[in-house]
Design a protein around this motif. Structure first.
Motif, PDB file in Angstrom:
ATOM      1  N   GLN A 261      -5.054  -0.484  -7.387  1.00  0.00           N
ATOM      2  CA  GLN A 261      -4.337   0.038  -6.224  1.00  0.00           C
ATOM      3  C   GLN A 261      -2.871   0.202  -6.597  1.00  0.00           C
ATOM      4  O   GLN A 261      -2.357  -0.504  -7.457  1.00  0.00           O
ATOM      5  N   TYR A 262      -2.220   1.152  -5.924  1.00  0.00           N
ATOM      6  CA  TYR A 262      -0.787   1.372  -6.124  1.00  0.00           C
ATOM      7  C   TYR A 262      -0.003   0.800  -4.947  1.00  0.00           C
ATOM      8  O   TYR A 262       1.054   0.232  -5.117  1.00  0.00           O
ATOM      9  N   SER A 263      -0.540   1.014  -3.728  1.00  0.00           N
ATOM     10  CA  SER A 263       0.101   0.452  -2.537  1.00  0.00           C
ATOM     11  C   SER A 263      -0.902  -0.521  -1.937  1.00  0.00           C
ATOM     12  O   SER A 263      -1.047  -1.626  -2.428  1.00  0.00           O
ATOM     13  N   THR A 264      -1.629  -0.131  -0.913  1.00  0.00           N
ATOM     14  CA  THR A 264      -2.735  -0.960  -0.430  1.00  0.00           C
ATOM     15  C   THR A 264      -3.986  -0.087  -0.399  1.00  0.00           C
ATOM     16  O   THR A 264      -3.904   1.144  -0.283  1.00  0.00           O
ATOM     17  N   ILE A 265      -5.131  -0.736  -0.500  1.00  0.00           N
ATOM     18  CA  ILE A 265      -6.394  -0.001  -0.494  1.00  0.00           C
ATOM     19  C   ILE A 265      -6.550   0.739   0.840  1.00  0.00           C
ATOM     20  O   ILE A 265      -6.983   1.882   0.894  1.00  0.00           O
ATOM     21  N   ARG A 266      -6.140   0.074   1.929  1.00  0.00           N
ATOM     22  CA  ARG A 266      -6.237   0.677   3.254  1.00  0.00           C
ATOM     23  C   ARG A 266      -5.436   1.994   3.322  1.00  0.00           C
ATOM     24  O   ARG A 266      -5.946   3.013   3.801  1.00  0.00           O
TER      25      ARG A 266
END
Lengths: 361, 127
Positions: free
Chosen positions: A30-35
């Motif tokens: 992930q780079y930020s959040t999976i959501r």
């Protein structure tokens, strides 16, 4: 063995990705959040490094016909089929995409962790030693997925993409990079997968990120790829099927052409005649608990099956999963339990896919 | 940065902050970053007695399910009801609205670390 790096490894590190090992490769989780990445793909566009996927080039049509489950001679150049490779017992060795190339040869896109095994399998069944070529480490693969993906790629290519329907491809350029432009994906959204040479991968990746900014593009990792494919009811090799499951059990009857001869065909026919002992189904949780790979499926206190994939569905707002259960328990609407830490959490069998995009093209 | 003064940490990555009779428990910034997207918490009932170091519940992220341990002993007076619909608060604000439970009749745990010692412990773990 140290994990291999894709040509985009440095890009991921620069973007602050959390990295993970998958199929022998070090890949962005992930780079930020999976959501957020999941939502970007459902609502805008996500960019994926899929260079870990394997690619096998096969010139000999009879070899392809012998190892894959579908009739590839019916495939016109420029078209793609989803199919499985089976062993003699009908167990699934891998699930693959078969591309009929303009030169009449074939390209097989295979799972990262299986590429060497698949290549060995091809060579074992080939007449000539050079019938199959493993080009997986020479090619990069970039996924552009989401409702804004087609528009984004269209702005960067002179190829006429209107004619490139789902499961079709053209050879062309994107951002001046020579590519195989393939209208496929593993997210349940429209979009493309772009195959290019390793040396061009960074340039293509950067141009897509820059040009996609106005579309709300997000680089997206394997975490979101997994939650997206699960919602779309797409099986994950190694989780939902393996060499001990056959395509009938995995619900992949539609990938089989039993009129032709292929490795595993006879065993599959026999299995169909004898009747199946289990079948892959989708289910949704009726409470908030999260089903996981390996959890037991129960009914009246008895273990009746096993969860193969499970997670929260960000799009639907409840937990979903896939499991093997006896055929008698496979009808949508059937109530089952999932053993979550010793408690039978209530669940209901539902038809797949869980999620279908609003306006398929 | 939120005010972490007076906050103490367990090596299992929970924090506790005592305010008069009440102790509030959550998980650390490091813990939430390691877990990733939190999607579900299984929390104890109000009135349950917990000892320091025992399992108080389960926290699930997209990646995995993990046990939560009570950093101190006490009686559960409240579980954060907001987390039912917003488990992501644990990621967004682990020391604030992502708190997990409150305890009364607190029995202290001398093994807890202050923030500096905890930071050093985390540093040692990630290398």
């Amino acid at each position: 063995m140290t994990a291999a790096r894709t040509p985009l490894y440095e890009e991921h590190v620069r973007l602050g990705a959390q990295m993970t090992n998958f199929g022998g490769w070090v890949m962005p989780l992930q780079y930020s959040t999976i959501r957020e990445e999941h939502r970007a793909v459902r609502e805008a566009v996500g960019l994926f490094d899929l260079s870990h996927m394997g690619e096998l080039r096969i010139g000999d049509e009879s070899l392809v016909q012998r190892v894959v489950s579908r009739d590839v001679t019916r495939l016109r150049p420029g078209r793609i089929q989803y199919a499985v490779l089976c062993n003699d017992a009908g167990g699934i060795i891998d699930d693959v995409l078969v591309y009929a190339m303009p030169d009449r040869g074939y390209l097989l896109v295979v799972n990262a962790g299986n590429q060497d095994g698949d290549f060995g399998w091809m060579r074992k069944h080939a007449q000539a030693a050079n019938a199959a070529r493993n080009i997986g480490r020479e090619w990069a693969l970039i996924g552009v997925q989401g409702p804004r993906a087609v528009g984004l790629v269209e702005r960067l290519t002179s190829s006429e993409l209107g004619d490139v329907k789902y499961y079709a491809f053209v050879e062309g350029t994107v951002a001046d990079v020579p590519c195989v432009i393939s209208r496929t994906g593993y997210t349940g959204e429209d979009g493309f997968e772009l195959f290019c040479g390793n040396a061009d991968a960074v340039r293509l990746w950067r141009v897509l990120l820059e040009e996609g900014r106005s579309d709300g593009i997000r680089p997206s990792g394997l975490g979101a790829r997994d939650t997206l494919r699960l919602e779309a009811g797409m099986r994950l090799y190694g989780n939902d099927m393996d060499a001990d499951t056959n395509p009938l059990e995995a619900g992949l009857d539609w990938t089989l052409n039993l009129e032709k001869d292929f490795i595993g065909r006879d065993a599959i026919v026999t299995s169909r005649q004898q009747g199946l002992s289990r079948q892959l189904v989708g289910f949704k949780m009726l409470d908030r608990s999260i089903p996981r790979h390996g959890y037991r499926v129960v009914s009246d206190g008895e273990g009746i099956g096993t969860v193969t994939s499970g997670n929260v569905s960000f799009t639907l707002g409840y937990s979903i999963g896939m499991a093997y259960v006896p055929p008698a328990m496979s009808e949508p609407g059937t109530r089952v339990g999932v053993d979550v830490r010793g408690t039978a959490a209530p669940a209901e069998v539902v038809s797949l896919p869980f999620y279908k995009r609003p306006h398929p093209k | 940065m939120p005010d972490l003064s007076g906050m103490r940490f367990a090596e299992t990555h929970e924090w506790v902050k005592q305010d008069g009779e009440t102790a509030t428990v959550g998980i650390s910034e490091y813990a939430q970053s390691q877990l990733g997207d939190v999607i579900y918490l299984e929390l104890p009932a109000v009135g349950q007695q917990l000892d320091a170091g025992v399992r108080l519940g389960v926290i699930e992220s997209v990646k995995a399910a993990s046990d939560l341990y009570s950093p101190v002993g006490g009686e559960v007076t409240e579980a954060n009801a907001e987390l039912k619909d917003h488990p992501e608060y644990v990621n967004q604000d682990p020391y604030g609205k992502g708190w997990i439970i409150k305890l009364r009749a607190v029995k202290d745990n001398p093994k807890l670390l202050d923030q500096k010692a905890y930071d050093a412990f985390v540093e040692g773990q990630s290398h």
